[in-house]
Write a protein that holds these residues in place. Structure first.
Motif, PDB file in Angstrom:
ATOM      1  N   ARG A  46      33.190 -17.523  -1.245  1.00  0.00           N
ATOM      2  CA  ARG A  46      33.680 -18.860  -0.891  1.00  0.00           C
ATOM      3  C   ARG A  46      34.150 -18.912   0.555  1.00  0.00           C
ATOM      4  NH1 ARG A  46      38.557 -22.478  -3.638  1.00  0.00           N
ATOM      5  NH2 ARG A  46      38.302 -24.200  -2.179  1.00  0.00           N
TER       6      ARG A  46
ATOM      7  N   SER B 214      26.856 -15.103  -2.562  1.00  0.00           N
ATOM      8  CA  SER B 214      26.867 -16.029  -3.699  1.00  0.00           C
ATOM      9  C   SER B 214      25.786 -15.661  -4.707  1.00  0.00           C
ATOM     10  CB  SER B 214      26.662 -17.462  -3.216  1.00  0.00           C
ATOM     11  OG  SER B 214      27.696 -17.873  -2.362  1.00  0.00           O
TER      12      SER B 214
ATOM     13  N   ARG C  90      30.730 -24.361  -6.200  1.00  0.00           N
ATOM     14  CA  ARG C  90      31.921 -23.498  -6.280  1.00  0.00           C
ATOM     15  C   ARG C  90      32.974 -24.083  -7.217  1.00  0.00           C
ATOM     16  NH1 ARG C  90      36.565 -26.243  -3.972  1.00  0.00           N
ATOM     17  NH2 ARG C  90      35.937 -27.280  -2.032  1.00  0.00           N
TER      18      ARG C  90
END
Length: 433
Positions: free
Chosen positions: A256, A424, A363
């Protein structure tokens, strides 16, 4: 009505999917699904019409607030709504019914944004700047509590494989309203925009939180588990211990952090537009239109696929933003004609808007799906608090580097985004856990 429409959207003919929620909450999924969509539509519209990167910057410039105060509003609004969440989490854990915390936060956001309109009407220069900064701080603290609470409520009331699409629908519908607002502002920019024009936008934006609070209060919520005092002895420190003990959560935080490029790069694209095209009022309308269209086009798609693999959505979205940033760096550096074209910057912000929506939906869905109960609140609060601190540090560093080269900052953020795409992609797929 809610029941029929919900079944139509998800093709549920007989048995409803209620993964990760209680049997009691399962009965009210359609109602809660649409009430959260409607409330989110209004808050997202308000967010756009009071965006610090565009509208508030224009407004503060109009009232002659000093540049150093204008530069504070973006990091204060973004970080101020994240850093305090780890403190609010301890408070939220002690409440069985939590929707009223969201409602209180929304009402305070209404007060904060409305006060900015009043300040702009009656104050100028440094006093106006400081008062607006104070209002932004109040807004950020209120937003922090609402943001944390909303993820907890979503996790309690909406089943897995339905949360991403719910957020996608709300962003898409709000995008239609944002588009209408942008077209109106573009039309009005043909005339000289007065202070009344800008403050009316702010007052309208503030009212959206008032409407959202009324809608959200109608959500049917069942009691959460209350955290015992003995479990809260270490308080905030015990929450941050997750960073040490939970590798999955730690990897998500790293990913993130690298995804911040989509949020941090937006102001620099606006600066490039002002440098190479100008500061005409119509740019504000065009940028808002670009954001609205991006939301309408992309959010339902991002939301649908986030319910299948939110980590892949994060990876794809940040990859788009990174490739865009690298393209713009070379365009600004080597193609004089193209960098002065008036059409390129709204198009760039449109593409960036698509990417940013994907990152946000991905997210948010990921962190809600990776945990349950009070653990979810801890995950959200700690991740947002850590990201808020990092955002302040990276934002300050970016501001310093921008004094040398604005396009250089975009390139740097794009490279970080490429690393974020890889990180990710390597995360576990929580939708299938």
């Amino acid at each position: 009505m809610f029941e029929k429409l919900y079944r139509y959207l998800y093709k549920e003919d007989k048995q409803r999917i209620c993964t990760d929620i209680t049997e009691d909450a399962c009965q009210y999924v359609p109602r809660n699904f649409f009430l959260q969509i409607f409330s989110n539509v209004f808050t997202q519209l308000g967010d756009t019409l009071s965006n610090p990167k565009t509208v508030l910057t224009w407004l503060m410039s109009y009232v002659s607030a000093p540049v150093y105060l204008i530069s504070l509003i973006v990091p204060l609004r973004e970080s101020g709504s994240m850093v305090p969440q780890v403190f609010f989490a301890q408070f939220i854990h002690k409440r069985a019914i939590r929707k009223w915390l969201w409602v209180i936060g929304a009402l305070l956001q209404f007060v904060a944004i409305a006060s900015i309109g009043v300040i702009a009407l009656y104050f100028k220069g440094v006093p106006a700047g400081w008062l607006i900064v104070a209002a932004v701080i109040l807004f950020s603290l209120s937003r922090s509590m609402s943001s944390l609470t909303s993820k907890d409520i979503t996790g309690k009331t909406i089943p897995k494989t339905r949360r991403g699409r719910m957020k996608g629908y709300s962003v898409s519908v709000s995008g239609v309203l944002v588009l209408a607002a942008g077209l109106f502002m573009l039309y009005q920019s043909r005339n000289d925009a007065t202070i009344s024009f800008y403050t009316n936008i702010i007052f309208f934006a503030s009212a959206t939180w008032l409407v959202a609070a009324l809608i959200y209060s109608r959500i049917k919520e069942f009691p959460s588990e209350i955290q015992d005092e003995k479990d809260d002895k270490e308080g905030i420190l015990s929450s941050f211990a997750l960073l040490k003990t939970d590798k999955h959560f730690r990897d998500f935080i790293v990913a993130r952090t690298l995804l911040l490029c989509t949020a941090l790069s937006a102001p620099f694209y606006v600066v490039l537009a002002q440098e190479h095209v100008g500061k005409e009022a119509y740019l504000l309308g065009l940028f808002i239109i670009a954001k609205g269209v991006a939301s309408i086009v992309s959010s339902p798609i991002w939301g649908k696929y986030a319910d299948k693999s939110s980590k892949n959505i994060m990876a794809v979205a940040v990859m788009i933003a990174s490739v865009l940033g690298i393209f713009i760096f070379f365009t600004i550096s080597y193609f004089d004609t193209l960098r002065s074209a008036k059409w390129i910057y709204p198009v760039v912000l449109f593409v960036l808007g698509i990417a940013h929506q994907g990152v946000r939906l991905g997210r948010k869905t990921y962190v809600i799906d990776m945990a349950t109960g009070n653990e979810r609140t801890s995950y959200v609060s700690v991740s947002n608090s850590v990201i808020g601190i990092i955002l302040l540090l990276v934002g300050g560093l970016s501001a310093l580097v921008s004094l040398l080269s604005v396009e250089g900052v975009i390139l740097l953020l794009s490279i970080l985004g490429l690393a974020g795409a890889y990180k990710s992609y390597k995360l576990p797929n929580v939708e299938q856990i």
